[in-house]
Design an enzyme around this catalytic site. Structure first.
Site, PDB file in Angstrom:
ATOM      1  N   LYS B  79      -4.370   2.022  -2.794  1.00  0.00           N
ATOM      2  CA  LYS B  79      -4.800   2.967  -1.764  1.00  0.00           C
ATOM      3  C   LYS B  79      -5.514   4.124  -2.458  1.00  0.00           C
ATOM      4  CE  LYS B  79      -2.592   5.517   2.125  1.00  0.00           C
ATOM      5  NZ  LYS B  79      -1.284   5.741   2.784  1.00  0.00           N
ATOM      6  N   SER B 154      -1.245   4.777   7.669  1.00  0.00           N
ATOM      7  CA  SER B 154      -2.484   5.151   7.026  1.00  0.00           C
ATOM      8  C   SER B 154      -2.916   4.177   5.941  1.00  0.00           C
ATOM      9  CB  SER B 154      -2.350   6.551   6.416  1.00  0.00           C
ATOM     10  OG  SER B 154      -1.361   6.548   5.392  1.00  0.00           O
ATOM     11  N   SER B 178       3.601   4.669   7.037  1.00  0.00           N
ATOM     12  CA  SER B 178       2.252   4.278   6.639  1.00  0.00           C
ATOM     13  C   SER B 178       2.161   2.984   5.830  1.00  0.00           C
ATOM     14  CB  SER B 178       1.580   5.402   5.841  1.00  0.00           C
ATOM     15  OG  SER B 178       1.103   6.382   6.728  1.00  0.00           O
TER      16      SER B 178
END
Lengths: 502, 488
Positions: B79, B154, B178
């Site tokens: 990420k 996310s 997330s």
């Protein structure tokens, strides 16, 4: 600054830079004077993703301070974020302590006024907390732009806050000096004010005598010398009194002192005050300090100046004034103690006067006189620090011991001191021998000398016999001069009296 | 022949060590798949073939020397809030569009040391704020199961690449769900560790007291392997736990007989879609068939989780994101009048809408006069929520619930209604507030043939137990092996 109508109220906040190896939340060096930004790590410039780690040594400093002022070392304190934007504050928050500081309470004794009987006063401390310093904004030499130096960002500070206990500029300066001496004494701060290691903010207000409520205060920021502090607070008091007497109101404000013009100027008013949005820093755990840790540090603490001063008065029967001068700094106290130790180890021969009940007390008085007298005078004459003194305590003790055993007079001792100060010889004895300064104590020799002097100064003898005491002193002087000061002055005096039948 | 894109990490490692293919070939396989498929998904923000292949070559040399570990030569993607030395770390934001990290996060150091090969950096909701991955400066990520739907957020890029098999495993973070919510939306296994298990050093902070780096994988077995490599004490993170190293793969094969599963009454009340409920019920039946028993437990303060989270997380974020001020790095507005104008324009232009909304909320709840009513109260609620779990775990070994109330929703569905968007995390947020480990595993397909996630929450440090439950379930079910059409 004093007034019969207005009472002054002062509280001080002091930032003492802690003498750690590295920054409070990173491993960067805190040495002064490096090229801009070379002592700024990823943590210090607040790169994305970095985290603070508390420096244990900074906590040790805070604990030492808490113990030294008799405050409470909090078993749990909390680091909080103080949020505001400024280019030299890289995270846009300062890690500080807010609701739960590391030290609560405590006090400091100050002496106000000079002489042998200064008045004592206790200044109470509200708290002391750990925090990080910001960087520096440099507004010159950047052609209208501002340069940022983050070397200082993250430097460990202890902010020490007093109650509004001071009632005059003199008290405020006395407190600042006592605090300065203490933090240097316990080794947590180098005390270098010109480099910003010790700087004060003064909260100043005035009120009519007898009024219970405090007046509105203004805070003078960043006073980095005792002289500026004196000037700034004096100016501020006069300004506030004048404002009120001319019918204006004081509004709460932060002010800066401009030493060039000797005035304070408002920087921002309360209306522009930041809302710092303090909250506990989630990157740092609560700071838990165990009783055992505090005890461990307590056991390693040096004797504190107040305690040492009291001991000097009782153990050595020194005057309060002498004791406070000798404990004004740890260096001074150490120097005195080392000189005394060395002198006592050499052995004090004869104690002539009944003034001194013990050899130790006699030796202490001699050392005190020489440290406070000749040594201090030379230090200030040549503007050098005690640490750089050409005379070690051992060398000074060498001189003093020769006074004590009556090898030399005081006058000769000063000559030897000067010689050693100038770097001639390694100790008093070599200079005494090289220059032939040994005091003449042989009664026969002195008697012959006195006879010579009496014969050569008949005029003075007659004057003395006519009742002029001054003439006697002239005769002593002549005798001493004839021996180049090497005669024992007491013996000379005694003999002269005897011969003159006085 | 081992299928590179469907093989487990253990199978890939075995094939690498048996020289069936090289780490370079494996990396090239994934890079070319990404080349082919990511145009539709928009899951990668950065790839760098030279860097990737250099790492793969180093892994091959290590394998040749016989010094390979379980993860040597296995590709991984991060990420885009993990700092990887020499790679951009954009955090999905214009603010850091050109920020190149000059150091490795602790977890990246660990995975590099294990010999993993970095495939690239993954799209995400800006600064990890969002539940749909529509809040990225680099555009929305699409769900590989249905390109008209969101992958969750996310860690949307993280979920999309593993679901589409553009990476065998990937790393995300979980602050309020997330990792679990995108795992549920994309049919994956994702685990948020106990707070403090994984160092946060080098992971750009959203909400410091809630963030945990988390593995995303095809199965519990893969998840365990990656988690084992990610955890460990790090002196650079004061909230890192000092615990002995743990092998999370060691107890995957314990029978579930006697396992007590707690079902929170509050989570099974109204609010979840019927298709989700159906999938969860049948998973529970399967777990009972494996020997587990279920017991109803209470989490009386569950309803307060969402409001407490939306005080605490924005409060911390408002402060954490203050360093993005245009002074030292990152975006700076091209024109401004003075210092304050520079700050204002830089932050107005550099941050997206949702980030600005949360900074405003966080600034508000910390403001003088509101702190006690909001921030302090939320912290008290947080303690109550942790106490609820503590009490519930007196009666059960793990807690099971749906991960999300619905399956993945269409792009644009909730973008105009932040509160509806926030509700997507209704079941996941409380474990972050309590610092508990929690994971999501696929347990069925619901409406529109979209995956449904089962959440397993454990007591502190119970990752091994949770992974054991998940692995045993995956031994008797095949939901985790289902592939979206585009990935086959």
């Amino acid at each position: 600054m004093s007034s019969t109508k207005w009472e002054v109220v002062i509280g001080l906040e002091t930032h003492a830079q802690l003498r750690t190896q590295s920054k409070i939340f990173s491993d960067s060096s805190i040495a002064f004077g490096a090229a801009p930004n070379v002592q700024a790590s990823a943590v210090d410039i607040a790169l994305p993703g970095v985290l603070p780690v508390l420096n244990r040594e900074a906590v040790v400093c805070a604990i030492k301070f808490g113990l030294a002022v008799g405050g409470t070392v909090a078993p749990r304190s909390i680091f909080a974020r103080k949020n505001y934007f400024y280019p030299d504050l890289p995270k846009a928050y300062q890690i500080s302590q807010f609701e739960l500081p590391v030290v609560v309470g405590g006090s400091l004794e100050i002496s106000v006024g000079a002489g042998d009987t200064p008045s004592q006063k206790t200044i109470h401390l509200t708290r002391a907390h750990l925090e990080e310093d910001a960087g520096k904004s440099l507004h010159e030499d950047f052609h209208g732009k501002t340069g940022i130096d983050l070397n200082r960002a993250g430097t460990p500070l202890l902010e020490i806050v007093t109650e509004p206990d001071m009632r005059s500029t003199t008290e405020a300066v006395a407190y600042a000096k006592a605090l300065h001496a203490l933090v240097v004494w316990i080794g947590i701060c180098d005390g270098n004010m010109s480099e910003g290691s010790f700087r004060c903010d003064a909260n100043v207000s005035v009120r009519p005598f007898g009024q219970a409520e405090f007046g509105t205060r203004r805070e003078i920021k960043n006073l980095n010398s005792f002289r500026f502090m004196q000037q700034a607070i004096d100016y501020e008091i006069a300004w506030q009194i004048a404002e009120i007497e001319e019918g204006r109101k004081i509004t709460q404000a932060t002010v800066l002192f401009n030493p060039d013009i000797g005035e304070t100027r408002a920087m921002r008013s309360k209306e522009d005050a930041h809302d710092y949005r303090y909250f506990p820093d989630p990157d740092l755990l609560p700071l838990d300090i165990s009783r055992e840790w505090v005890d461990e540090i307590h056991a390693q603490m040096p004797e504190l100046p107040q305690a040492m001063k009291a001991r000097f008065c009782t153990q050595y029967e020194l005057s309060a004034y002498d004791a406070s001068v000798l404990t004004a700094s740890r260096e001074m106290a150490n120097y005195f103690a080392a000189t005394l130790r060395s002198l006592l180890s050499k052995g004090i021969g004869i104690i002539k006067s009944a003034e001194y009940p013990s050899a130790e007390i006699y030796a202490a008085k001699l050392c005190a006189n020489w440290v406070m007298g000749e040594l201090s005078a030379h230090l200030s004459r040549d503007e050098i620090e005690l640490a750089d003194s050409p005379l070690s305590p051992l060398m000074l003790a060498g001189i003093v011991s020769r006074i004590a055993d009556e090898t030399i007079s005081n006058k000769i001792a000063k000559e030897i001191f000067e010689a050693l100060w100038q770097g001639e010889g390694v100790d008093a004895d070599t200079i005494i021998d090289a220059r032939g300064l040994r005091q003449i104590s042989d009664v026969g020799a002195i008697e012959a000398l006195v006879d010579e002097v009496l014969a050569a100064n008949q005029k003075s003898v007659e004057e003395f016999r006519a009742g002029k005491e001054k003439a006697f002193n002239a005769l002593v002087g002549q005798a001493m001069k004839a021996t180049k000061g090497k005669a024992n002055p007491q013996q000379v005096t005694d003999l002269l009296r005897k011969k003159l039948g006085g | 022949m081992t299928q590179m894109h469907t093989a487990s990490l253990a199978e890939l490692s075995a094939a690498l060590n048996a020289k069936k293919f090289s780490a370079v070939e494996l990396a090239q396989f994934y890079l070319s798949r990404t080349e082919k498929l990511d145009g539709d998904l928009n899951a990668f923000i950065s790839t760098d073939m030279d860097k990737t292949l250099a790492m793969a070559r180093a892994a091959d040399e290590r394998i040749a020397r016989g010094e390979a570990g379980a993860l040597t030569g296995i590709p991984v993607a991060y990420k885009d809030l993990f700092c990887v030395d020499g790679w951009r770390a954009t955090c999905g934001s214009r603010m850091l569009e050109n920020f190149v990290a000059p150091y490795d996060a602790h977890v990246v150091e660990l995975l590099n040391a294990a010999g993993m090969v970095t495939l690239g950096k993954l799209n995400m909701d800006e600064f990890a704020m969002g539940s749909s991955n529509e809040n990225s400066y680099f555009g929305a990520v699409k769900n590989p199961w249905d390109l008209s739907r969101v992958p969750g957020g996310s860690s949307g890029g993280t979920a999309a690449v593993v679901a589409a098999r553009l990476a065998p495993v990937a790393l995300g973070t979980d602050t309020g769900g997330s990792i679990r919510q995108p795992a549920a939306f994309c049919g994956l296994t994702g685990l948020k560790p106990t707070y403090g298990r994984v160092s946060r050093y080098g992971v750009v902070a959203y909400a410091s007291s809630l963030d945990q780096a988390s593995p995303m994988a095809k199965s519990a077995e893969d998840c365990a392997l990656l988690l084992t490599a990610m955890t460990g004490f790090d002196a650079r993170d004061s909230t890192s736990l000092q615990r002995a190293a743990e092998d999370f793969s060691a107890s995957l094969n314990q029978p579930l007989k006697g396992l007590r599963i707690g079902l929170p009454r509050e989570y099974f009340a109204d609010g979840m879609d019927a298709d989700v409920r159906l999938a969860i019920e049948s998973a529970l039946a399967e777990l009972r068939a494996l020997g587990a028993t279920t017991v109803e437990v209470n989490l009386p303060n569950a309803a307060l989780s969402l409001p407490a989270y939306y005080v605490i997380a924005p409060a911390e974020a408002s402060s954490n994101l203050s360093r993005f001020d245009g002074v030292r790095y990152g975006y700076r507005a091209p024109e401004y009048k003075d210092l304050n104008d520079m700050y204002a324009k830089t932050r107005a232009q550099g941050f997206g809408e949702e980030v600005k909304r949360r900074i405003l909320m966080g600034t508000y709840v910390l403001s003088h006069g509101y702190y006690d009513a909001f921030y302090l109260k939320a912290q008290k609620i947080r303690r109550l929520i942790a106490n609820d779990f503590r009490a519930a775990f007196e009666h059960c070994d793990v807690i099971v619930s749906p991960t999300t109330p619905t399956v993945a929703f269409p792009l644009g569905d909730k973008t105009d209604d932040p509160v509806q968007m926030y509700l997507a995390d209704i079941y996941t947020i409380s474990s972050n507030l309590a610092g508990l480990p929690a994971m999501s595993i696929p347990c069925g397909l619901g409406q529109h043939n979209m995956p449904v996630g089962l959440q397993i929450i454990g007591p502190w440090f119970a990752e091994s137990t949770m992974l054991n439950v998940a692995h045993q379930y995956q031994q008797t079910s095949d939901w985790h092996t289902r592939l979206p059409e585009m990935a086959r």
